[in-house]
Scaffold this active site. Structure first.
Site, PDB file in Angstrom:
ATOM      1  N   GLU A 141      37.508  48.728  34.660  1.00  0.00           N
ATOM      2  CA  GLU A 141      38.884  48.825  34.166  1.00  0.00           C
ATOM      3  C   GLU A 141      39.065  50.106  33.358  1.00  0.00           C
ATOM      4  OE1 GLU A 141      41.940  48.680  34.356  1.00  0.00           O
ATOM      5  OE2 GLU A 141      42.341  46.530  34.050  1.00  0.00           O
ATOM      6  N   HIS A 187      39.315  39.713  38.963  1.00  0.00           N
ATOM      7  CA  HIS A 187      38.464  38.730  38.301  1.00  0.00           C
ATOM      8  C   HIS A 187      39.288  37.555  37.777  1.00  0.00           C
ATOM      9  CE1 HIS A 187      39.965  39.870  34.315  1.00  0.00           C
ATOM     10  NE2 HIS A 187      39.895  41.126  34.741  1.00  0.00           N
TER      11      HIS A 187
END
Length: 381
Positions: free
Chosen positions: A261, A185
Site C-alpha cells: 500500500e 485483503h
C-alpha cells in the site's frame, strides 16, 4: 505543478525493411534521472516506422507517469523531428497513422521536438538493439534486473496496433492473455473506521471478519478453478489473506514489494475528517494532484504508479498467459484498474473497492488491457 519529462526514442531495422525494434527512455526534466523505459521487437518493418513506434512508446510512458506533464522529445531521426514539428509533410501512408497517434497523446503545445546526434541517444539506441536481438532469438524484450535496492524503471506496454482492441475482439494471433484476479485483503480493525492504513503505519492483522472474508474469497476462487499462481504484497493483512486462499488452491504465495500500500505519512491511523482538520492544506493538495504527498514521509500517487506499474510488468513477464491471483490493497489495485483503462489519476477517487472484493484485468501481447470485473463482492453475501 505538472512534471517535465525528457523522452529519448529510437528505432531500427536490420535490412530496412527487416527485423525491427524500438527503444525509448523517459527522464525527469529537472534531474535527468531515468524514470521509465520501453522496448519492443515489432517484426518486419522499416527504420522510419520503428522510430515512430519508439516515439509513441516514449510518449505513452510519460503520459502514464503524469498526463499533465510537458515533454521534450529528443531523437536522432531528422525525419521524425521535422515531421512532428510540422515543418515537413508526412507523405508515406505507413507513417501517417503513427504520427496521428503520437499527436493524440499530449495536447499541442506541451510537446517539443529536438534533433540530437546519435551519440547523445545511446540509451534509446541500446534498447532498440536489445529488442531486435531478443526478437531474432524468438522472444520479446524484458527489462534487466535492477541494481540492489533500486526500483526498476517502468516498462510501459507497447503501443496499440491496428488490431481490434481486446474489449471488442481479441485476435487469435495475440495468444492467451495474462489475467490478474485482483483481491483486496480482508478487513482489519482499521477498515470499518475508514482510517488511513498504508505501508508506513502499524501493519495491522486481519480482524475476525477479515479472516472470514478471506475464507469466502478462497471458496469463490477455488470454484473458478483458473488461478495458476498467487502473488501478494508482503504486508501482514495481505499475507494472511493470500495464504488463506493459496492453502485452499494448493499453491505457494510469492511476494512482490511493489504491491504494498501507499505510505500515508503522518496521516496513518487517522480518519479523513481528522486529516482534514489537522492538515487541511496538505489534504487539498493531495486531492488535487497525483504528485502531492501526504504530510511527512508520505508517498505520492505518481510514485505509486511507477512502483505498481513496474510490479505489473514483472508479474506479467514471469507468468505469461497465466491467471495470477494478485492480493494487494486499495491504492495499488485502483492504480492497476486505472492504468488498464487509460483513465486520469483522479479517477481513483471515483472507484469503490470493498474489503475482500475481486477485480479482474487481462493483459494482451499487443499492449492492450481489458477490465473484466470490478469490486465483485458476491462471495461475501
Amino acid at each position: 505543478m505538472a512534471a517535465r519529462f525528457i523522452v529519448e526514442a529510437d528505432g531500427g531495422s536490420r535490412g530496412n525493411p527487416g527485423p525491427a525494434g524500438y527503444g525509448a527512455v523517459v527522464r525527469d526534466g529537472d534531474t535527468g534521472q531515468l524514470v521509465a523505459e520501453a522496448a519492443e521487437f515489432i517484426g518486419h518493418a522499416t527504420n522510419n516506422v520503428a522510430e515512430y513506434r519508439g516515439l509513441i512508446a516514449g510518449l505513452k510512458a510519460a503520459r502514464e507517469l503524469d498526463p499533465d506533464a510537458s515533454v521534450d522529445v529528443r531523437m536522432d531521426s531528422k525525419l521524425v523531428v521535422e515531421q512532428m514539428s510540422g515543418r515537413w509533410r508526412i507523405k508515406h501512408p505507413d507513417m501517417q497513422p503513427l504520427a496521428a497517434e503520437a499527436r493524440t497523446l499530449f495536447p499541442r503545445g506541451r510537446v517539443s521536438y529536438t534533433w540530437i546526434p546519435r551519440e547523445r541517444n545511446k540509451d534509446a539506441d541500446r534498447l532498440a538493439n536489445e529488442a531486435m536481438d531478443a526478437g531474432q532469438a524468438g522472444r520479446q524484450w524484458e527489462p534487466k534486473a535492477s541494481e540492489a535496492g533500486a526500483e526498476p524503471p517502468l516498462k510501459t506496454p507497447p503501443p496499440k496496433t491496428t488490431t481490434p482492441k481486446a474489449g471488442w475482439a481479441a485476435p487469435a494471433d495475440l495468444g492467451t492473455p495474462t489475467t490478474f484476479d485482483l483481491l483486496r485483503h480482508g478487513e482489519t480493525p482499521l477498515t470499518p473506521e475508514k482510517r488511513f492504513s498504508g505501508s508506513g503505519g502499524t501493519d495491522p492483522e486481519l480482524s475476525d471478519k477479515g479472516r472470514w472474508q478471506a475464507e469466502r474469497a478462497a471458496e469463490a476462487l477455488a470454484a473458478r478453478g483458473s488461478v495458476q499462481a498467487v502473488v501478494a504484497s508482503p504486508m501482514v493483512r495481505t499475507r494472511q489473506t493470500a495464504e488463506t486462499v493459496a492453502a485452499r488452491l494448493g499453491l505457494e504465495v510469492h511476494y512482490e514489494d511493489g504491491l504494498r500500500e501507499v505510505d500515508f505519512g503522518d496521516w496513518e491511523g487517522l480518519t479523513f475528517a481528522e486529516v482534514r482538520q489537522r492538515y487541511p492544506e496538505d489534504l487539498s493538495a493531495w486531492l488535487g494532484s497525483a504528485k502531492a504527498k501526504p504530510t511527512g514521509s508520505g508517498e505520492s500517487f505518481t510514485t505509486l504508479t511507477h512502483r505498481v506499474g513496474a510490479a505489473r510488468d514483472r508479474i506479467t513477464a514471469r507468468y505469461p498467459g497465466q491467471t495470477v491471483l494478485v492480493v494487494s490493497h486499495v491504492s495499488p489495485i485502483k492504480t492497476l484498474v486505472r492504468l488498464a483503462l487509460g483513465a486520469p489519476p483522479d479517477s481513483m477517487y471515483r472507484m469503490e473497492l470493498s474489503a475482500a472484493s475481486i477485480c479482474a484485468v487481462q493483459y494482451y501481447a499487443d499492449g492492450n488491457a481489458s477490465l473484466r470485473l470490478l469490486n465483485d463482492t458476491s462471495h461475501l453475501r
